[in-house]
Write an enzyme that holds these catalytic residues in place. Structure first.
Site, PDB file in Angstrom:
ATOM      1  N   LYS A  41       0.843  -1.204   0.000  1.00 60.65           N
ATOM      2  CA  LYS A  41       0.000   0.000   0.000  1.00 60.65           C
ATOM      3  C   LYS A  41       0.880   1.256   0.000  1.00 60.65           C
ATOM      4  O   LYS A  41       2.075   1.185   0.311  1.00 60.65           O
ATOM      5  CB  LYS A  41      -0.916  -0.011   1.222  1.00 60.65           C
ATOM      6  CG  LYS A  41      -0.161   0.048   2.552  1.00 60.65           C
ATOM      7  CD  LYS A  41      -1.055  -0.284   3.732  1.00 60.65           C
ATOM      8  CE  LYS A  41      -0.254  -0.208   5.022  1.00 60.65           C
ATOM      9  NZ  LYS A  41      -0.992  -0.784   6.145  1.00 60.65           N
ATOM     10  N   ARG A 139     -10.905   0.456  14.486  1.00 57.18           N
ATOM     11  CA  ARG A 139     -10.657   1.290  13.310  1.00 57.18           C
ATOM     12  C   ARG A 139     -11.521   0.684  12.227  1.00 57.18           C
ATOM     13  O   ARG A 139     -12.730   0.769  12.313  1.00 57.18           O
ATOM     14  CB  ARG A 139      -9.150   1.203  13.012  1.00 57.18           C
ATOM     15  CG  ARG A 139      -8.534   2.419  12.434  1.00 57.18           C
ATOM     16  CD  ARG A 139      -7.031   2.253  12.271  1.00 57.18           C
ATOM     17  NE  ARG A 139      -6.683   1.131  11.393  1.00 57.18           N
ATOM     18  CZ  ARG A 139      -5.461   0.884  10.923  1.00 57.18           C
ATOM     19  NH1 ARG A 139      -4.462   1.664  11.269  1.00 57.18           N
ATOM     20  NH2 ARG A 139      -5.234  -0.128  10.136  1.00 57.18           N
ATOM     21  N   HIS A 168      -6.861  -7.166  12.410  1.00 55.45           N
ATOM     22  CA  HIS A 168      -5.565  -6.458  12.457  1.00 55.45           C
ATOM     23  C   HIS A 168      -5.258  -6.125  13.912  1.00 55.45           C
ATOM     24  O   HIS A 168      -6.163  -5.763  14.679  1.00 55.45           O
ATOM     25  CB  HIS A 168      -5.691  -5.188  11.604  1.00 55.45           C
ATOM     26  CG  HIS A 168      -4.404  -4.507  11.261  1.00 55.45           C
ATOM     27  ND1 HIS A 168      -3.221  -5.175  10.996  1.00 55.45           N
ATOM     28  CD2 HIS A 168      -4.105  -3.177  11.118  1.00 55.45           C
ATOM     29  CE1 HIS A 168      -2.265  -4.289  10.704  1.00 55.45           C
ATOM     30  NE2 HIS A 168      -2.784  -3.079  10.777  1.00 55.45           N
ATOM     31  N   ARG A 223       0.550 -10.973   6.862  1.00 54.25           N
ATOM     32  CA  ARG A 223       0.562  -9.770   6.027  1.00 54.25           C
ATOM     33  C   ARG A 223       1.743  -8.897   6.444  1.00 54.25           C
ATOM     34  O   ARG A 223       1.663  -8.198   7.460  1.00 54.25           O
ATOM     35  CB  ARG A 223      -0.744  -8.982   6.202  1.00 54.25           C
ATOM     36  CG  ARG A 223      -2.011  -9.789   5.934  1.00 54.25           C
ATOM     37  CD  ARG A 223      -3.246  -8.902   6.023  1.00 54.25           C
ATOM     38  NE  ARG A 223      -3.309  -8.120   7.251  1.00 54.25           N
ATOM     39  CZ  ARG A 223      -3.911  -8.516   8.380  1.00 54.25           C
ATOM     40  NH1 ARG A 223      -4.538  -9.671   8.444  1.00 54.25           N
ATOM     41  NH2 ARG A 223      -3.898  -7.734   9.442  1.00 54.25           N
ATOM     42  N   TYR A 264      19.290  30.547   6.308  1.00 55.52           N
ATOM     43  CA  TYR A 264      18.239  31.470   6.764  1.00 55.52           C
ATOM     44  C   TYR A 264      18.189  31.573   8.289  1.00 55.52           C
ATOM     45  O   TYR A 264      18.261  30.564   8.985  1.00 55.52           O
ATOM     46  CB  TYR A 264      16.869  30.971   6.297  1.00 55.52           C
ATOM     47  CG  TYR A 264      16.609  31.088   4.820  1.00 55.52           C
ATOM     48  CD1 TYR A 264      16.841  32.280   4.143  1.00 55.52           C
ATOM     49  CD2 TYR A 264      16.097  30.009   4.120  1.00 55.52           C
ATOM     50  CE1 TYR A 264      16.566  32.372   2.777  1.00 55.52           C
ATOM     51  CE2 TYR A 264      15.827  30.094   2.763  1.00 55.52           C
ATOM     52  CZ  TYR A 264      16.065  31.285   2.095  1.00 55.52           C
ATOM     53  OH  TYR A 264      15.802  31.376   0.762  1.00 55.52           O
ATOM     54  N   CYS A 311      16.682  24.155   4.051  1.00 54.41           N
ATOM     55  CA  CYS A 311      15.896  25.026   3.173  1.00 54.41           C
ATOM     56  C   CYS A 311      15.056  24.179   2.220  1.00 54.41           C
ATOM     57  O   CYS A 311      15.077  22.958   2.277  1.00 54.41           O
ATOM     58  CB  CYS A 311      16.820  25.928   2.373  1.00 54.41           C
ATOM     59  SG  CYS A 311      17.959  26.858   3.418  1.00 54.41           S
ATOM     60  N   ASP A 313      15.471  23.749  -0.940  1.00 53.28           N
ATOM     61  CA  ASP A 313      16.240  23.081  -1.995  1.00 53.28           C
ATOM     62  C   ASP A 313      17.656  22.726  -1.592  1.00 53.28           C
ATOM     63  O   ASP A 313      18.389  22.188  -2.406  1.00 53.28           O
ATOM     64  CB  ASP A 313      16.364  24.020  -3.216  1.00 53.28           C
ATOM     65  CG  ASP A 313      15.051  24.653  -3.581  1.00 53.28           C
ATOM     66  OD1 ASP A 313      14.097  23.904  -3.792  1.00 53.28           O
ATOM     67  OD2 ASP A 313      14.975  25.903  -3.614  1.00 53.28           O
TER      68      ASP A 313
HETATM   69  C1  LIG Z   1      -0.328  -1.858   6.755  1.00 50.00           C
HETATM   70  C2  LIG Z   1      -1.007  -3.108   7.115  1.00 50.00           C
HETATM   71  C3  LIG Z   1      -0.288  -4.298   7.337  1.00 50.00           C
HETATM   72  C4  LIG Z   1       1.220  -4.348   7.377  1.00 50.00           C
HETATM   73  O1  LIG Z   1       1.682  -3.865   8.616  1.00 50.00           O
HETATM   74  P1  LIG Z   1       3.242  -3.813   8.949  1.00 50.00           P
HETATM   75  O2  LIG Z   1       3.304  -3.380  10.362  1.00 50.00           O
HETATM   76  O3  LIG Z   1       3.840  -2.802   8.010  1.00 50.00           O
HETATM   77  O4  LIG Z   1       3.765  -5.172   8.696  1.00 50.00           O
HETATM   78  C5  LIG Z   1      -1.007  -5.459   7.561  1.00 50.00           C
HETATM   79  N1  LIG Z   1      -2.359  -5.439   7.575  1.00 50.00           N
HETATM   80  C6  LIG Z   1      -3.068  -4.312   7.394  1.00 50.00           C
HETATM   81  C7  LIG Z   1      -4.552  -4.370   7.452  1.00 50.00           C
HETATM   82  C8  LIG Z   1      -2.427  -3.109   7.169  1.00 50.00           C
HETATM   83  O5  LIG Z   1      -3.149  -2.002   7.006  1.00 50.00           O
END
Ligand SMILES: *Cc1c(COP(=O)(O)O)cnc(C)c1O
Length: 376
Positions: A41, A139, A168, A223, A264, A311, A313
């Site tokens: 992502k 979430r 998650h 994941r 600056y 700065c 650049d």
């Molecule tokens: C971003 C994400 C992950 C990966 O998490 P990491 O901590 O980068 O390994 C896994 N599952 C979901 C739903 C995520 O949004």
């Protein structure tokens, strides 16, 4: 930026490092019988989703994770044939193309379920859905009180395959945090509800941190995001190689005298006669201005402080009595193996996490370059 001019700054992505890291993670997963999803992502956490996805698949990933259907379709259209999951779309997104292109879709609510069913109808194909249970992150995901109804509705839909139940974790990067076991128990409850409804879905729960520390939570699929990019989310050391380096070069050096001030606001004044080097990279290239006076770079075989303000650049490096040649390489952050600063160091200085540093490095003015041959 004119494409035929040499870059002032570049982000170099080591795809061999990505392959090494994904290989390590997928070996851990395989030891528990789990497959590996490479999470790409936000344009691969700033590393480039398509090249990273290609390297990850070569190293053993059989799934790719995208935040949105648009991200997933970009991967498909780049010729990637691995399984794809998209997990957070806005209510105006039409899932039809995703279903037609074999993208799995996450569903957290009855409303989303209805939209997927309607899209499957339009596509004339079955939709593959992953039902997401909120086990405590509060979430995305279906709250436990609505879960039995969502599962029942999904199980009754002839146009759907419920491929997985998933969730998650909130605190996997703090091994031993009590929320991890609590979320695992709620996940087990949610899975039981799905089984009782006659479904036989896969399960996936672990992010990078849980992949590294909780083999009991690998289930069918892990994941992994951040660890694949070589940044370690857990306290214990792991053999991970940071894939991203931000580099530029010296364009000018000059001798300044004691008492002269730099950049600056004149926030830094030379306490001795010294040589300063000008480097053409600044906050317009992703170097946070809040690192002014708090960063160093790797130049000519050592760390040297950046003096005065960052700065838009340019930055100025204090080289003391050394005289680096114009064109010398300047590493702003990298793997750290030569002694150069790391994304983690920037994050610690700024009070953030390395995820934000690398993800923020996609800048039109900074060229991306890929290195590494891997098994090819
Ligand atoms: C971003 C994400 C992950 C990966 O998490 P990491 O901590 O980068 O390994 C896994 N599952 C979901 C739903 C995520 O949004």
């Amino acid at each position: 930026m004119s494409v035929d001019q040499p870059p002032r700054a570049e982000v170099v992505i080591d795809l061999d490092a990505v392959r090494h890291n994904l290989g390590l993670l997928s070996a851990r997963a395989a030891a528990s019988g789990a497959a590996t999803m490479a999470v790409v992502k936000a344009d691969g956490y700033g590393h480039g989703a398509v090249p990273v996805a290609g390297a990850a698949v070569e190293a053993g990933a059989t799934w790719l994770g995208a935040c949105s259907l648009g991200e997933a379709l970009d991967l498909r259209r780049a010729g990637i044939t691995a399984r794809l999951l998209s997990w957070l779309d806005t209510p105006d997104v039409d899932f039809t193309a995703g279903i037609a292109e074999d993208v799995d879709i996450s569903v957290s609510s009855a409303g989303e379920l209805a939209r997927v069913v309607a899209a499957a109808d339009r596509a004339g194909e079955r939709a593959r859905v992953h039902l997401k249970i909120d086990t405590g992150l509060a979430r995305n995901g279906c709250p436990p009180h609505s879960w039995p109804a969502l599962v029942k509705a999904a199980a009754a839909e002839p146009g759907l395959d419920v491929v997985a139940v998933w969730s998650h974790l909130a605190c996997a990067d703090e091994p031993g945090h009590p929320s991890i076991d609590l979320q695992a128990r709620r996940f087990a409850d949610a899975y039981r509800v799905a089984r009782d409804a006659g479904l036989d879905p896969m399960r996936h729960l672990a992010n990078s941190a849980a992949t590294l520390t909780r083999p009991d939570l690998h289930f069918d699929l892990v994941r992994t995001g951040i660890a694949m990019y070589g940044l370690n989310p857990v306290p214990q050391p792991e053999d991970l190689r940071p894939a991203m380096t931000l580099r530029s070069s010296v364009v000018l050096t000059k001798r300044i005298e004691t008492g002269e001030s730099v950049s600056y606001g004149h926030t830094w004044t030379a306490a001795r006669d010294t040589t300063v080097a000008l480097v053409p990279v600044g906050y317009g290239d992703g170097v946070p201005r809040t690192l002014s006076g708090r960063m160093s770079v790797w130049l000519g075989g050592k760390r040297r402080p950046v003096v005065g303000r960052v700065c838009m650049d340019q930055i100025v490096v204090d080289c003391g009595d050394d005289e680096p040649a114009v064109g010398s390489e300047v590493v702003l952050f990298g793997a750290g193996t030569r002694g150069e600063p790391t994304a983690r160091e920037w994050a610690d200085t700024l009070g953030t996490i390395d995820y934000e540093i690398v993800t923020g490095m996609y800048r039109p003015r900074v060229r991306r370059r890929y290195t590494g041959e891997g098994g090819r």
